[in-house]
Enzyme design. Structure first.
Site, PDB file in Angstrom:
ATOM      1  CB  CYS A 234      -0.954  -0.001   1.193  1.00 45.27           C
ATOM      2  SG  CYS A 234      -0.164  -0.354   2.784  1.00 45.27           S
TER       3      CYS A 234
ATOM      4  CG  HIS B 136      -0.825   3.864   5.080  1.00 47.45           C
ATOM      5  ND1 HIS B 136      -1.446   3.574   6.263  1.00 47.45           N
ATOM      6  CD2 HIS B 136      -0.441   2.653   4.551  1.00 47.45           C
ATOM      7  CE1 HIS B 136      -1.451   2.271   6.451  1.00 47.45           C
ATOM      8  NE2 HIS B 136      -0.848   1.692   5.433  1.00 47.45           N
TER       9      HIS B 136
END
Length: 336
Positions: free
Chosen positions: A129, A241
């Protein structure tokens, strides 16, 4: 329009759940869908497009007549089941790290290297990711300026670990508010009010597996000659994130041009109005498909240096959305 038989392996995890919802959101042309999990979760009801579908066991024989299988399970399960799925006729889009560095397995970000899909042999790997959200905005900059070095520090949410980590952070916050002792089991230390410079296992070279994933995947996807160093950190945020990214390029960089490039870049949303305190944050990214970029400024300590702040919903573009986009390209290019 042709429709496809789809399977989701691991439909009850956070990524599997997100794949389910994104398939509905994007009107993916599904003829039939199967949800494949463990023996323990057999016959669990899952609501999908106003239907109730019972989970089946992910095992040999489960992938016959399946066109696309989204794997949302750990590496060990993927290593065992993915070859079985391919043998039974399915194309596997895998979210684990099991196949990413295999030479004959394409590692795909649709905005970056969709051309590599034509070489697939049944298994296609979804990148980490953190790698995905970093490379979506860096690719158009690399095309113009030729990036030669990347220094990245990540600030990763607990959803990247899974449901147990989300629950642990929630319970720690609740216990704090109730003046109860705070316990931990998912992470080696309390994550509430803390940062852990430790994602995945430590290696002999002092880096973690997560950090080396970013190094190796960037070279495989973008350019084998790019030098990359990473520090990955877990923070007490539920989802989304963030990354501090520093790049050095071969060609001179001009800020106005950089911003114009990023404004036009597919999958990128520029938020860079510092005078109004506008910059990317996880609360902006949650539930969004784009990768958000801001805090763009020159690095005056090196020649041709640039700093960026990059934020993304790690469960969407970092995992589930990227997988579905890969499947859409396979359809569009008749690669199924």
């Amino acid at each position: 329009m042709r429709t496809y038989n789809v399977a989701i392996v691991g439909p009850l995890g956070v990524v599997g759940e997100k794949v389910r919802s994104i398939l509905i959101e994007r009107n993916f042309p599904i003829n039939k869908i199967k949800f494949l999990g463990t023996f323990k979760n057999r016959d669990k009801p899952i609501y999908f497009n106003d239907e109730v579908i019972l989970t089946e066991v992910a095992e040999e024989g489960a992938f016959t007549q399946i066109d696309i299988a989204f794997f949302c399970v750990n590496s060990q399960v993927s290593k065992y089941l993915a070859p079985i799925a391919v043998k039974e006729g399915a194309i596997v889009i895998d979210n684990s790290s099991a196949w990413r560095m295999e030479e004959d397995v394409p590692l795909i970000i649709p905005e970056v290297n969709p051309q590599d899909l034509q070489y697939h042999k049944g298994i296609i790997s979804n990148p980490n990711c953190s790698t995905t959200q970093m490379l979506v905005p860096l690719k158009p900059l690399h095309d113009i300026y030729k990036i030669k070095r990347i220094v990245v520090s990540t600030y990763q949410s607990v959803s990247g670990t899974g449901k147990n980590a989300i629950e642990e952070l929630y319970n720690q916050a609740l216990d704090y508010c109730l003046d109860k002792p705070i316990s931990n089991s998912v992470y080696p230390y309390q994550i509430l009010f803390n940062t852990l410079p430790h994602i995945d296992d430590f290696l002999d070279n002092g880096y973690t597996k997560e950090e080396m994933k970013m190094v190796n995947e960037t070279r495989k996807i973008l350019d084998k000659n790019i030098q990359v160093t990473a520090t990955t950190v877990r923070i007490p945020v539920f989802n989304g994130h963030s990354e501090s990214v520093n790049i050095q390029t071969e060609k001179p960089i001009y800020l106005d041009e950089v911003k114009k490039i990023l404004k036009k870049a597919k999958g990128v949303k520029l938020i860079d109005e510092t005078k109004s305190n506008l910059y990317p944050m996880p609360i902006f990214s949650e539930g969004k498909d784009d990768v958000f970029v801001g805090r763009i400024r020159k690095d005056f300590s090196i020649e041709n240096g640039l700093n960026l702040w990059i934020v993304s919903d790690n469960l969407r573009k970092g995992a589930a959305l990227n997988s579905v986009q890969i499947a859409e390209i396979l359809m569009d290019r008749n690669l199924l």
